[in-house]
Design a protein around this motif. Structure first.
Motif, mmCIF file in Angstrom:
data_model
loop_
_atom_site.group_PDB
_atom_site.id
_atom_site.type_symbol
_atom_site.label_atom_id
_atom_site.label_comp_id
_atom_site.label_asym_id
_atom_site.label_seq_id
_atom_site.Cartn_x
_atom_site.Cartn_y
_atom_site.Cartn_z
ATOM 1 N N VAL A 110 -0.230 0.305 -9.796
ATOM 2 C CA VAL A 110 -1.407 -0.574 -9.819
ATOM 3 C C VAL A 110 -1.007 -2.012 -9.518
ATOM 4 C CG1 VAL A 110 -3.250 -1.501 -11.271
ATOM 5 C CG2 VAL A 110 -2.662 0.913 -11.413
ATOM 6 N N ASN A 111 0.176 -2.394 -10.004
ATOM 7 C CA ASN A 111 0.676 -3.740 -9.721
ATOM 8 C C ASN A 111 0.860 -3.936 -8.223
ATOM 9 O OD1 ASN A 111 1.767 -6.342 -10.272
ATOM 10 N ND2 ASN A 111 3.822 -5.501 -10.113
ATOM 11 N N ASN A 112 1.368 -2.908 -7.529
ATOM 12 C CA ASN A 112 1.507 -2.999 -6.072
ATOM 13 C C ASN A 112 0.150 -3.097 -5.389
ATOM 14 O OD1 ASN A 112 4.292 -0.791 -6.314
ATOM 15 N ND2 ASN A 112 4.392 -2.942 -5.775
ATOM 16 N N ASP A 118 -0.893 -6.501 -5.761
ATOM 17 C CA ASP A 118 -0.162 -7.346 -4.808
ATOM 18 C C ASP A 118 -0.807 -7.284 -3.429
ATOM 19 O OD1 ASP A 118 1.622 -8.059 -6.754
ATOM 20 O OD2 ASP A 118 3.134 -6.577 -6.203
ATOM 21 N N ALA A 119 -1.256 -6.096 -3.037
ATOM 22 C CA ALA A 119 -1.931 -5.956 -1.743
ATOM 23 C C ALA A 119 -3.231 -6.760 -1.729
ATOM 24 C CB ALA A 119 -2.215 -4.486 -1.456
ATOM 25 N N SER A 120 -3.957 -6.718 -2.855
ATOM 26 C CA SER A 120 -5.183 -7.517 -2.949
ATOM 27 C C SER A 120 -4.861 -9.007 -2.858
ATOM 28 C CB SER A 120 -5.893 -7.220 -4.276
ATOM 29 O OG SER A 120 -6.222 -5.853 -4.378
ATOM 30 N N SER A 121 -3.744 -9.391 -3.493
ATOM 31 C CA SER A 121 -3.321 -10.787 -3.423
ATOM 32 C C SER A 121 -2.989 -11.187 -1.992
ATOM 33 C CB SER A 121 -2.107 -11.009 -4.333
ATOM 34 O OG SER A 121 -2.409 -10.700 -5.672
ATOM 35 N N ALA A 176 4.520 12.743 -13.118
ATOM 36 C CA ALA A 176 5.429 12.587 -14.253
ATOM 37 C C ALA A 176 4.703 12.218 -15.537
ATOM 38 C CB ALA A 176 6.490 11.536 -13.934
ATOM 39 N N GLY A 177 3.446 11.818 -15.434
ATOM 40 C CA GLY A 177 2.704 11.393 -16.616
ATOM 41 C C GLY A 177 3.214 10.095 -17.192
ATOM 42 N N SER A 178 3.717 9.202 -16.334
ATOM 43 C CA SER A 178 4.305 7.936 -16.780
ATOM 44 C C SER A 178 3.321 6.795 -16.606
ATOM 45 C CB SER A 178 5.583 7.647 -15.984
ATOM 46 O OG SER A 178 6.049 6.347 -16.266
ATOM 47 N N VAL A 179 2.926 6.203 -17.737
ATOM 48 C CA VAL A 179 1.993 5.084 -17.657
ATOM 49 C C VAL A 179 2.654 3.863 -17.029
ATOM 50 C CG1 VAL A 179 2.529 4.216 -19.982
ATOM 51 C CG2 VAL A 179 0.319 3.718 -18.968
ATOM 52 N N SER A 180 3.968 3.700 -17.262
ATOM 53 C CA SER A 180 4.647 2.526 -16.716
ATOM 54 C C SER A 180 4.772 2.615 -15.195
ATOM 55 C CB SER A 180 6.030 2.350 -17.354
ATOM 56 O OG SER A 180 6.812 3.504 -17.179
ATOM 57 N N ILE A 181 5.014 3.838 -14.669
ATOM 58 C CA ILE A 181 5.105 4.001 -13.215
ATOM 59 C C ILE A 181 3.724 3.832 -12.586
ATOM 60 C CG2 ILE A 181 5.639 5.604 -11.354
ATOM 61 C CD1 ILE A 181 7.804 6.809 -13.073
ATOM 62 N N ILE A 182 2.708 4.406 -13.224
ATOM 63 C CA ILE A 182 1.343 4.230 -12.712
ATOM 64 C C ILE A 182 0.949 2.758 -12.754
ATOM 65 C CG2 ILE A 182 -1.088 4.736 -13.149
ATOM 66 C CD1 ILE A 182 -0.252 7.496 -14.139
ATOM 67 N N ALA A 183 1.332 2.081 -13.840
ATOM 68 C CA ALA A 183 1.031 0.653 -13.948
ATOM 69 C C ALA A 183 1.749 -0.129 -12.855
ATOM 70 C CB ALA A 183 1.445 0.134 -15.324
ATOM 71 N N ASP A 184 2.992 0.287 -12.564
ATOM 72 C CA ASP A 184 3.742 -0.357 -11.484
ATOM 73 C C ASP A 184 3.042 -0.138 -10.152
ATOM 74 O OD1 ASP A 184 5.794 -2.012 -10.839
ATOM 75 O OD2 ASP A 184 7.306 -0.445 -10.640
ATOM 76 N N VAL A 234 0.836 -1.208 0.000
ATOM 77 C CA VAL A 234 0.000 0.000 0.000
ATOM 78 C C VAL A 234 0.868 1.255 0.000
ATOM 79 C CG1 VAL A 234 -1.629 1.347 1.373
ATOM 80 C CG2 VAL A 234 -2.015 -1.094 1.046
ATOM 81 N N VAL A 235 1.936 1.255 0.813
ATOM 82 C CA VAL A 235 2.843 2.405 0.844
ATOM 83 C C VAL A 235 3.484 2.619 -0.518
ATOM 84 C CG1 VAL A 235 4.997 3.289 1.818
ATOM 85 C CG2 VAL A 235 3.285 2.239 3.317
ATOM 86 N N LEU A 236 3.955 1.535 -1.136
ATOM 87 C CA LEU A 236 4.577 1.651 -2.461
ATOM 88 C C LEU A 236 3.573 2.121 -3.508
ATOM 89 C CD1 LEU A 236 6.832 -1.554 -2.579
ATOM 90 C CD2 LEU A 236 7.571 0.818 -2.366
ATOM 91 N N CYS A 237 2.354 1.622 -3.431
ATOM 92 C CA CYS A 237 1.319 2.009 -4.389
ATOM 93 C C CYS A 237 1.040 3.511 -4.320
ATOM 94 C CB CYS A 237 0.045 1.215 -4.122
ATOM 95 S SG CYS A 237 -1.342 1.686 -5.173
#
Length: 390
Positions: free
Chosen positions: A60-62, A65-68, A50-58, A37-40
């Motif tokens: 969302v991945n976190n 992971d929290a949901s997992s 920054a307008g970075s889709v890859s960072i935002i996607a990362d 959650v902190v990383l997310c």
């Protein structure tokens, strides 16, 4: 740090008891939820600025992971339920179902990331690169590296496939964050926008990881081959008792971590005291129970005072390996007659042997009659339910 956390929050908790395994699993889940959650939040803020889709996607991945981790928590809780009339072997396989759910979530995140990244490749937008991006991604890699170690350590302590899968997922996150950081740096210094491409590569990597986790989670539910180390331990332990001449037909059934049941046949001298043999088998079963393995043993009496039968058994067991070195025989006995001798025994075949049972019987009979022309083989073919190397 892992040892400090265990000493502080899990002091005196047994890893062999179901309740203890549940506490270990739930504690690991809570720690991971907090970290993810902190990383997310951190990545989400930086990625949005920054307008970075890859960072935002990362980010969302976190969140995924929290949901997992929440699913894993629920899995440990349900798996700890005691046996009941409808589930006499307990509810341990809930942990495997939790692993499967975690794997499915990882796969879903990967697919969504690929779609989002491809859209940015088609319609690119500028991506900012600055100290905040570097700091949050480096911090993410450091935290995820520790989480991979933490979950791996906790998973080994309680033999949990769920925590081991979480550890692998954390290792993957280190790689994906590193890829995002590299892409952002290259884009900044070269002017060539790699954000969408990096997101696609990261998404594909997550998809592959999710697929592998799904496969690993399904295996125990389908009934995978038991761990060769466990098979070797069972075999060696049975053979260590005085009076045991051999063991075969081993089966291991897995109803969840710490809920394994096994059965095997044990060869002992048929001329001995049957009550003493039965008592020994009872003692072996009780010794396995102390290790947490419910074992049921079947007594197979064999002739030991007839050297001709012993020589025949030894000769056949060696020469059938000309067909396949993994073949074994057991329970051999003979019924002599004036014109022929019935040779009765079981043969254990590996599951991937190309021959049919009838073809195997014919091939073995041909080998036996080459040495014993008066023999008529009565062969029962058994399938191996453990490693074919045993």
């Amino acid at each position: 740090m892992t040892d400090w956390l265990v000493r502080t929050f899990l002091s005196g908790v047994s890893t062999t008891e179901p309740a203890g395994r549940t506490r270990y699993g739930q504690f690991a889940g809570i720690v991971c939820i907090i970290c993810n959650v902190v990383l997310c939040i951190a990545k989400g803020i930086v990625g949005f600025i920054a307008g970075s889709v890859s960072i935002i996607a990362d980010a969302v991945n976190n969140l995924s992971d929290a949901s997992s981790n929440i699913v894993a928590l629920l899995g440990f809780k349900l798996a700890s339920k005691p046996a009941d009339d409808e589930h006499p072997y307990g509810h341990g396989r809930f942990e495997y179902l939790a692993s499967l759910t975690v794997a499915a979530l990882v796969l879903a995140v990967g697919i969504n990331l690929v779609i989002t990244s491809v859209q940015k490749i088609i319609s690119p937008e500028p991506t900012e690169f600055g100290p905040a991006v570097i700091v949050v991604l480096v911090l993410s890699m450091a935290v995820k590296s520790w989480m991979a170690f933490f979950n791996g350590s906790m998973g080994r302590r309680i033999s949990s496939e769920t925590l081991k899968a979480t550890a692998i997922d954390s290792k993957n996150d280190v790689i994906t964050s590193g890829a995002v950081l590299a892409a952002a740096a290259i884009s900044y210094f070269t002017g060539f926008d790699l954000d969408g491409i990096a997101g696609t590569v990261v998404g594909a990597f997550i998809c592959w990881s999710g697929f592998s986790l799904v496969r690993d989670a399904i295996d125990p539910l389908l009934g995978r081959t038991p761990d060769p180390t466990l098979i070797e331990h069972i075999h060696d332990k049975i053979m260590s008792y005085p009076g045991v001449l051999g063991t075969h037909d081993l089966m291991v059934h897995d109803y969840g971590p710490g809920r394994q049941f096994a059965s095997a046949h044990v060869e002992m001298a048929g001329e001995g005291d049957v009550f003493a043999s039965h008592d020994l088998l009872d003692n072996i079963e009780q010794d396995f129970l102390k290790e947490g393995l419910v074992m049921t043993l079947h007594y197979d009496p064999i002739v030991t005072n007839d050297p001709r039968v012993a020589d025949m058994r030894h000769w056949i067991s060696i020469h059938i390996k000309e067909i396949d070195p993994r073949l074994t025989i057991h329970d051999l006995r003979t019924v002599p007659g004036p014109t022929h001798t019935n040779v009765i025994f079981d043969c254990v075949r590996p599951h991937d042997l190309s021959m049919t049972n009838d073809e195997l019987r014919a091939a073995i009979s041909k080998i036996v009659t080459s040495k014993y022309p008066q023999a008529i083989c009565k062969i029962t073919i058994d399938n191996s339910y453990v490693s074919s190397q045993q």
